[in-house]
Scaffold this motif. Structure first.
Motif, PDB file in Angstrom:
ATOM      1  N   UNK A  71      -3.733  16.874  -4.636  1.00  0.00           N
ATOM      2  CA  UNK A  71      -2.681  17.888  -4.803  1.00  0.00           C
ATOM      3  C   UNK A  71      -2.537  18.746  -3.541  1.00  0.00           C
ATOM      4  N   UNK A  72      -1.458  19.532  -3.494  1.00  0.00           N
ATOM      5  CA  UNK A  72      -1.223  20.538  -2.446  1.00  0.00           C
ATOM      6  C   UNK A  72      -1.358  19.960  -1.036  1.00  0.00           C
ATOM      7  N   UNK A  75       1.499  12.154 -11.206  1.00  0.00           N
ATOM      8  CA  UNK A  75       1.115  11.411 -10.008  1.00  0.00           C
ATOM      9  C   UNK A  75      -0.019  10.442 -10.316  1.00  0.00           C
ATOM     10  N   UNK A  76      -0.988  10.902 -11.086  1.00  0.00           N
ATOM     11  CA  UNK A  76      -2.133  10.038 -11.386  1.00  0.00           C
ATOM     12  C   UNK A  76      -1.741   8.883 -12.314  1.00  0.00           C
ATOM     13  N   UNK A  77      -0.738   9.101 -13.145  1.00  0.00           N
ATOM     14  CA  UNK A  77      -0.227   7.987 -13.952  1.00  0.00           C
ATOM     15  C   UNK A  77       0.433   6.948 -13.049  1.00  0.00           C
ATOM     16  N   UNK A  78       1.165   7.428 -12.072  1.00  0.00           N
ATOM     17  CA  UNK A  78       1.795   6.511 -11.113  1.00  0.00           C
ATOM     18  C   UNK A  78       0.709   5.699 -10.410  1.00  0.00           C
ATOM     19  N   UNK A  79      -0.358   6.363 -10.014  1.00  0.00           N
ATOM     20  CA  UNK A  79      -1.503   5.692  -9.376  1.00  0.00           C
ATOM     21  C   UNK A  79      -2.016   4.561 -10.289  1.00  0.00           C
ATOM     22  N   UNK A  80      -2.233   4.895 -11.564  1.00  0.00           N
ATOM     23  CA  UNK A  80      -2.793   3.915 -12.503  1.00  0.00           C
ATOM     24  C   UNK A  80      -1.863   2.708 -12.663  1.00  0.00           C
ATOM     25  N   UNK A  81      -0.578   2.998 -12.852  1.00  0.00           N
ATOM     26  CA  UNK A  81       0.373   1.898 -13.080  1.00  0.00           C
ATOM     27  C   UNK A  81       0.463   1.008 -11.843  1.00  0.00           C
ATOM     28  N   UNK A  82       0.542   1.623 -10.670  1.00  0.00           N
ATOM     29  CA  UNK A  82       0.651   0.816  -9.446  1.00  0.00           C
ATOM     30  C   UNK A  82      -0.645   0.050  -9.184  1.00  0.00           C
ATOM     31  N   UNK A 116       0.845  -1.199   0.000  1.00  0.00           N
ATOM     32  CA  UNK A 116       0.000   0.000   0.000  1.00  0.00           C
ATOM     33  C   UNK A 116       0.878   1.247   0.000  1.00  0.00           C
ATOM     34  N   UNK A 117       0.509   2.208  -0.851  1.00  0.00           N
ATOM     35  CA  UNK A 117       1.254   3.463  -0.897  1.00  0.00           C
ATOM     36  C   UNK A 117       0.304   4.641  -0.739  1.00  0.00           C
ATOM     37  N   UNK A 118       0.721   5.593   0.071  1.00  0.00           N
ATOM     38  CA  UNK A 118       0.012   6.865   0.145  1.00  0.00           C
ATOM     39  C   UNK A 118       0.727   7.816  -0.800  1.00  0.00           C
ATOM     40  N   UNK A 119      -0.040   8.399  -1.711  1.00  0.00           N
ATOM     41  CA  UNK A 119       0.536   9.171  -2.804  1.00  0.00           C
ATOM     42  C   UNK A 119      -0.050  10.578  -2.789  1.00  0.00           C
ATOM     43  N   UNK A 120       0.802  11.589  -2.947  1.00  0.00           N
ATOM     44  CA  UNK A 120       0.293  12.957  -2.948  1.00  0.00           C
ATOM     45  C   UNK A 120       1.216  13.874  -3.727  1.00  0.00           C
ATOM     46  N   UNK A 121       0.639  14.935  -4.274  1.00  0.00           N
ATOM     47  CA  UNK A 121       1.444  16.050  -4.763  1.00  0.00           C
ATOM     48  C   UNK A 121       1.676  16.964  -3.567  1.00  0.00           C
ATOM     49  N   UNK A 122       2.899  17.435  -3.412  1.00  0.00           N
ATOM     50  CA  UNK A 122       3.262  18.154  -2.187  1.00  0.00           C
ATOM     51  C   UNK A 122       2.617  19.538  -2.105  1.00  0.00           C
ATOM     52  N   UNK A 123       2.667  20.066  -0.915  1.00  0.00           N
ATOM     53  CA  UNK A 123       2.137  21.399  -0.607  1.00  0.00           C
ATOM     54  C   UNK A 123       2.586  22.435  -1.642  1.00  0.00           C
TER      55      UNK A 123
END
Ligand code: B1M
Length: 215
Positions: A123-124, A104-111, A89-96
């Motif tokens: 985001x943020x 980031x969303x491509x990474x989500x899809x691939x994973x 499990x990974x928590x994924x975010x675009x930083x502040x």
């Protein structure tokens, strides 16, 4: 224009009329991921260059980004999935301070398509929120994305915050985004972080890093 040039052009021009038809036709010869990597991302690269050199204004960049997102969303259900589940499990975010989320969303899809559970915070996201989610969801890895040069500084501060909270050894961190370099992450940031921090050039390297961490 031939089909694939036309598709690339659609991203650059932010033109979505007929997009789905072209994508459907492209999929008769080419896997969705290859369409994204070879054609659509090439269009986004051109957009970045045009914007960077002042030949394209921001609202048009936004339009291109919207077409890119629409295209990826259309292709996603057609992508091959491993079927395996629960690999980690990974928590994924675009930083502040950073709104860029296509990568980031491509990474989500691939994973996600390769057996990982992705908690995508959007985001943020301040580090406190990211850490809360990581603890709450018992994440194996924290993933942070950022495209702005200032995001590379935010990432460093975030790692320092994880150190200060004493959770660095618990959470390996994966970083990605166009402003980062491998050497900045593997030398500078690795020297700062008390845990493991790795750089992913693209979503596929992100996947192999996850496989490594979970092995
Ligand atoms: Co912006 N933007 N933008 N932008 N934008 C860049 C990043 C920029 C390089 C453009 C340029 O000047 N040439 C520049 C940054 C310059 C800098 O910091 N030095 C820039 C700027 C300046 C800005 C604004 C400040 C503009 C302004 O307001 N004046 C503003 C910032 C707002 C903010 O964040 N606070 C802004 C806004 C926007 C839009 C909203 C219009 C739009 C984003 C829409 C969206 O994402 N929803 C946008 C876009 C589209 C871009 C460019 C053109 C394209 C980015 C993109 O989607 N690329 C970009 C130019 C560029 O990157 N060359 C640019 C495609 C995407 C797939 O690539 O995200 O790199 P990328 O992801 C890759 C890898 O990096 C990796 O995997 C992906 C591919 O497999 N990866 C990871 C990414 N995250 C990962 C995480 C991982 C692992 C791998 O694990 C956790």
């Amino acid at each position: 224009l031939p089909l694939f040039e036309r598709l690339e052009r659609r991203i650059v021009d932010g033109e979505r009329n007929g997009l789905e038809d072209d994508l459907t036709e492209a999929m008769t010869t080419t896997p969705p991921l290859t369409i994204i990597n070879d054609t659509l991302l090439s269009g986004m690269k051109t957009v970045g260059e045009l914007f960077g050199s002042g030949q394209m204004q921001l609202p048009f960049v936004l339009q291109s980004a919207e077409v890119m997102k629409t295209a990826v969303a259309f292709l996603e259900p057609h992508m091959e999935s491993t079927g395996a589940d629960g690999k980690g499990r990974i928590v994924l975010a675009t930083v502040k301070g950073d709104v860029h989320d296509i990568g980031k969303n491509l990474v989500d899809i691939i994973l996600s398509n390769n057996g990982y559970e992705v908690v995508n915070l959007g985001i943020k996201q301040p580090i406190a929120t990211i850490l809360d989610a990581a603890v709450d969801k018992r994440a194996d890895v924290i993933g942070m994305s950022g495209l702005l040069v200032k995001s590379t500084v935010v990432m460093k501060e975030n790692l320092e915050e994880l150190n200060a909270r004493g959770v660095a050894e618990q959470f390996p961190v994966m970083l990605g985004g166009a402003a980062l370099t491998r050497s900045y992450v593997e030398n500078d940031l690795a020297a700062v972080y008390d845990g493991q921090v790795s750089y992913a050039r693209d979503a596929f390297e992100g996947l192999s890093l996850m496989d490594k961490v979970m092995a």
